[in-house]
Scaffold this motif. Structure first.
Motif, PDB file in Angstrom:
ATOM      1  N   ILE A  77       5.812  -7.880   5.605  1.00 17.60           N
ATOM      2  CA  ILE A  77       4.640  -7.755   6.484  1.00 17.60           C
ATOM      3  C   ILE A  77       4.020  -9.140   6.658  1.00 17.60           C
ATOM      4  N   PRO A  78       3.834  -9.614   7.893  1.00 14.11           N
ATOM      5  CA  PRO A  78       3.370 -10.993   8.103  1.00 14.11           C
ATOM      6  C   PRO A  78       1.937 -11.252   7.665  1.00 14.11           C
ATOM      7  N   SER A  79       1.039 -10.295   7.893  1.00 14.87           N
ATOM      8  CA  SER A  79      -0.382 -10.532   7.599  1.00 14.87           C
ATOM      9  C   SER A  79      -0.712 -10.187   6.150  1.00 14.87           C
ATOM     10  N   GLU A  80      -1.600 -10.993   5.560  1.00 17.43           N
ATOM     11  CA  GLU A  80      -2.034 -10.749   4.185  1.00 17.43           C
ATOM     12  C   GLU A  80      -2.836  -9.460   4.094  1.00 17.43           C
ATOM     13  N   GLN A  81      -3.640  -9.165   5.118  1.00 18.77           N
ATOM     14  CA  GLN A  81      -4.430  -7.934   5.135  1.00 18.77           C
ATOM     15  C   GLN A  81      -3.527  -6.707   5.160  1.00 18.77           C
ATOM     16  N   GLY A  82      -2.429  -6.767   5.919  1.00 16.41           N
ATOM     17  CA  GLY A  82      -1.482  -5.654   5.971  1.00 16.41           C
ATOM     18  C   GLY A  82      -0.799  -5.433   4.641  1.00 16.41           C
ATOM     19  N   ARG A  83      -0.425  -6.543   3.981  1.00 16.07           N
ATOM     20  CA  ARG A  83       0.213  -6.411   2.665  1.00 16.07           C
ATOM     21  C   ARG A  83      -0.762  -5.824   1.654  1.00 16.07           C
ATOM     22  N   HIS A  84      -2.025  -6.271   1.699  1.00  9.21           N
ATOM     23  CA  HIS A  84      -3.032  -5.757   0.771  1.00  9.21           C
ATOM     24  C   HIS A  84      -3.264  -4.261   0.976  1.00  9.21           C
ATOM     25  N   LYS A  85      -3.333  -3.845   2.234  1.00 11.20           N
ATOM     26  CA  LYS A  85      -3.541  -2.419   2.521  1.00 11.20           C
ATOM     27  C   LYS A  85      -2.368  -1.574   2.045  1.00 11.20           C
ATOM     28  N   ALA A  86      -1.140  -2.088   2.246  1.00  9.19           N
ATOM     29  CA  ALA A  86       0.045  -1.349   1.802  1.00  9.19           C
ATOM     30  C   ALA A  86       0.081  -1.245   0.287  1.00  9.19           C
ATOM     31  N   PHE A  87      -0.217  -2.353  -0.390  1.00 11.64           N
ATOM     32  CA  PHE A  87      -0.212  -2.329  -1.854  1.00 11.64           C
ATOM     33  C   PHE A  87      -1.302  -1.408  -2.390  1.00 11.64           C
ATOM     34  N   SER A  88      -2.455  -1.354  -1.724  1.00 11.07           N
ATOM     35  CA  SER A  88      -3.565  -0.527  -2.213  1.00 11.07           C
ATOM     36  C   SER A  88      -3.233   0.957  -2.185  1.00 11.07           C
ATOM     37  N   THR A  89      -2.294   1.371  -1.320  1.00 10.30           N
ATOM     38  CA  THR A  89      -1.910   2.784  -1.271  1.00 10.30           C
ATOM     39  C   THR A  89      -0.741   3.095  -2.209  1.00 10.30           C
ATOM     40  N   CYS A  90      -0.011   2.057  -2.642  1.00  9.43           N
ATOM     41  CA  CYS A  90       1.178   2.268  -3.477  1.00  9.43           C
ATOM     42  C   CYS A  90       0.918   2.040  -4.965  1.00  9.43           C
ATOM     43  N   LEU A  91       0.138   1.004  -5.287  1.00  8.15           N
ATOM     44  CA  LEU A  91      -0.042   0.642  -6.688  1.00  8.15           C
ATOM     45  C   LEU A  91      -0.685   1.738  -7.537  1.00  8.15           C
ATOM     46  N   PRO A  92      -1.692   2.500  -7.024  1.00 11.16           N
ATOM     47  CA  PRO A  92      -2.226   3.594  -7.847  1.00 11.16           C
ATOM     48  C   PRO A  92      -1.162   4.622  -8.220  1.00 11.16           C
ATOM     49  N   HIS A  93      -0.322   5.000  -7.252  1.00 11.97           N
ATOM     50  CA  HIS A  93       0.742   5.962  -7.540  1.00 11.97           C
ATOM     51  C   HIS A  93       1.715   5.395  -8.559  1.00 11.97           C
ATOM     52  N   LEU A  94       2.077   4.126  -8.405  1.00 13.78           N
ATOM     53  CA  LEU A  94       3.003   3.489  -9.343  1.00 13.78           C
ATOM     54  C   LEU A  94       2.401   3.414 -10.739  1.00 13.78           C
ATOM     55  N   ALA A  95       1.093   3.151 -10.821  1.00 11.66           N
ATOM     56  CA  ALA A  95       0.422   3.100 -12.127  1.00 11.66           C
ATOM     57  C   ALA A  95       0.408   4.470 -12.795  1.00 11.66           C
ATOM     58  N   VAL A  96       0.160   5.527 -12.008  1.00 17.21           N
ATOM     59  CA  VAL A  96       0.149   6.887 -12.555  1.00 17.21           C
ATOM     60  C   VAL A  96       1.539   7.279 -13.053  1.00 17.21           C
ATOM     61  N   VAL A  97       2.573   6.965 -12.276  1.00 17.82           N
ATOM     62  CA  VAL A  97       3.950   7.261 -12.689  1.00 17.82           C
ATOM     63  C   VAL A  97       4.290   6.513 -13.972  1.00 17.82           C
ATOM     64  N   SER A  98       3.929   5.231 -14.044  1.00 16.17           N
ATOM     65  CA  SER A  98       4.230   4.424 -15.226  1.00 16.17           C
ATOM     66  C   SER A  98       3.544   4.983 -16.463  1.00 16.17           C
ATOM     67  N   LEU A  99       2.270   5.364 -16.325  1.00 13.02           N
ATOM     68  CA  LEU A  99       1.531   5.937 -17.451  1.00 13.02           C
ATOM     69  C   LEU A  99       2.146   7.247 -17.897  1.00 13.02           C
ATOM     70  N   PHE A 100       2.483   8.099 -16.941  1.00 12.44           N
ATOM     71  CA  PHE A 100       3.042   9.416 -17.243  1.00 12.44           C
ATOM     72  C   PHE A 100       4.401   9.287 -17.942  1.00 12.44           C
ATOM     73  N   VAL A 101       5.289   8.469 -17.378  1.00 15.78           N
ATOM     74  CA  VAL A 101       6.656   8.358 -17.893  1.00 15.78           C
ATOM     75  C   VAL A 101       6.691   7.615 -19.231  1.00 15.78           C
ATOM     76  N   SER A 102       5.976   6.486 -19.320  1.00 15.76           N
ATOM     77  CA  SER A 102       6.050   5.667 -20.534  1.00 15.76           C
ATOM     78  C   SER A 102       5.527   6.415 -21.758  1.00 15.76           C
ATOM     79  N   THR A 103       4.396   7.113 -21.623  1.00 16.50           N
ATOM     80  CA  THR A 103       3.846   7.838 -22.773  1.00 16.50           C
ATOM     81  C   THR A 103       4.722   9.028 -23.165  1.00 16.50           C
ATOM     82  N   ALA A 104       5.271   9.742 -22.173  1.00 18.70           N
ATOM     83  CA  ALA A 104       6.124  10.896 -22.472  1.00 18.70           C
ATOM     84  C   ALA A 104       7.429  10.454 -23.122  1.00 18.70           C
TER      85      ALA A 104
END
Length: 321
Positions: free
Chosen positions: A226-253
């Motif tokens: 994605i060329p724009s920094e704002q676009g990359r930030h918006k995309a990461f803001s929707t993905c990183l929470p899900h990735l953090a939840v998956v990591s917490l769920f899988v790693s502890t289990a």
């Protein structure tokens, strides 16, 4: 020796032997439970309240919050009651219900997290096809499939576990009823059948994990293009929470069930089981709201509207009187 037909109750692992520590655990669990109820309840209410949040991502998040409420309500209230009343027992029916509900809710949550990874993949890697691939009917079917898969999986494992003869006492080495600890009480090789089913479930879970991993590799590749920094930030803001939840769920289990026997102990097992069964449902609302400005704005608006309506009603009542 006793068998499963003569067992009317099980003994759960206590958090502490002294009364002061038992009460401390009660208040600690009460705080965590209330935080989970408040956080997940606010997410459910906010998504249901605001029509502009009626999108696939928030629809799946609403389902995740419902599953988190169910999973933490299956284990924590009983643990709180046992600590408060200095009790260790749980009835045979209660233990069966706990095994079923934990397997059902956590299994459904893991399947749902896999579906949510697909949602993020389509939104970022195939945005032109998002409306077609993730329409309202498709989202409903995928969420229903996650719940149904968890239900059938839990039914199969619960039926198999409690059909095994038990003759090694009734003390469960955990603060809630869990299949591996129930199987330790078995007195015949019939537990191998359930062990085989657990292996199949682990293979299925690993397949879901690989799907999530591959999805995020492609997501990050697409985001970095994605060329724009704002676009990359918006995309990461929707993905990183899900990735953090998956990591917490899988790693502890994974750590709870695959840790080396050399470091295993009742106190460590107890702490790790709290990490994967209690902490994620309480932290997930915080993780999803930290980087999601849209959700935070909707929550603030809902709270403001509720308070303003309440104040207006009070003024109206005062004027009429």
């Amino acid at each position: 020796m006793s068998n499963s037909s003569s067992i009317s109750q099980f003994l759960l692992l206590p958090f502490a032997d002294t009364r002061q520590l038992q009460l401390l655990h009660f208040w600690l669990f009460l705080g965590i439970y209330l935080a989970a109820l408040l956080g997940n309840g606010l997410i459910i209410t906010t998504i249901a309240w605001h029509h502009h949040l009626h999108t696939p991502m928030y629809f799946f998040l609403l389902n995740l919050s419902l599953l988190d409420l169910g999973s933490i309500s299956t284990t924590v209230p009983k643990a709180m009651a046992n600590s408060l009343w200095n009790n260790r027992t749980i009835s045979y029916a209660g233990c069966t219900a706990q095994v079923f509900l934990i397997f059902f809710l956590l299994g459904s949550e893991y399947f749902l997290l896999t579906v949510m990874a697909y949602d993020r993949y389509v939104a970022i890697c195939q945005p032109l096809h998002y409306g077609t691939l993730l329409g309202s009917r498709a989202c409903t079917h995928m969420a229903a499939a996650a719940w149904a898969s968890g239900f059938l999986n839990a039914l199969l494992h619960t039926a198999n576990t409690f059909s095994v003869p038990l003759c090694q006492g009734n003390a469960v080495g955990q603060f809630f009823c869990e299949i591996p600890h129930i199987l330790k009480l078995s007195c015949s090789l019939s537990y191998l059948r359930e062990f085989a089913f657990l292996v199949v479930s682990c293979c299925l879970a690993f397949g879901c994990f690989v799907f999530i991993l591959v999805s995020y590799v492609q997501i990050f590749q697409a985001v970095l293009r994605i060329p724009s920094e704002q676009g990359r930030h918006k995309a990461f803001s929707t993905c990183l929470p899900h990735l953090a939840v998956v990591s917490l769920f899988v790693s502890t289990a994974v750590f709870a069930h695959v840790k080396p026997p050399s470091i295993s102990s009742p106190s460590l097992d107890l702490a790790v089981s709290v990490l994967y069964s209690v902490v994620p449902p309480a932290l997930n609302p915080l993780i999803y709201s930290l980087r999601n400005q849209e959700l935070k704005d909707a929550l603030k608006k809902m709270i403001t509207e509720c308070f303003s309506d309440r104040i207006n009603n009070l003024f109206s009542s005062a004027c009429r009187s």
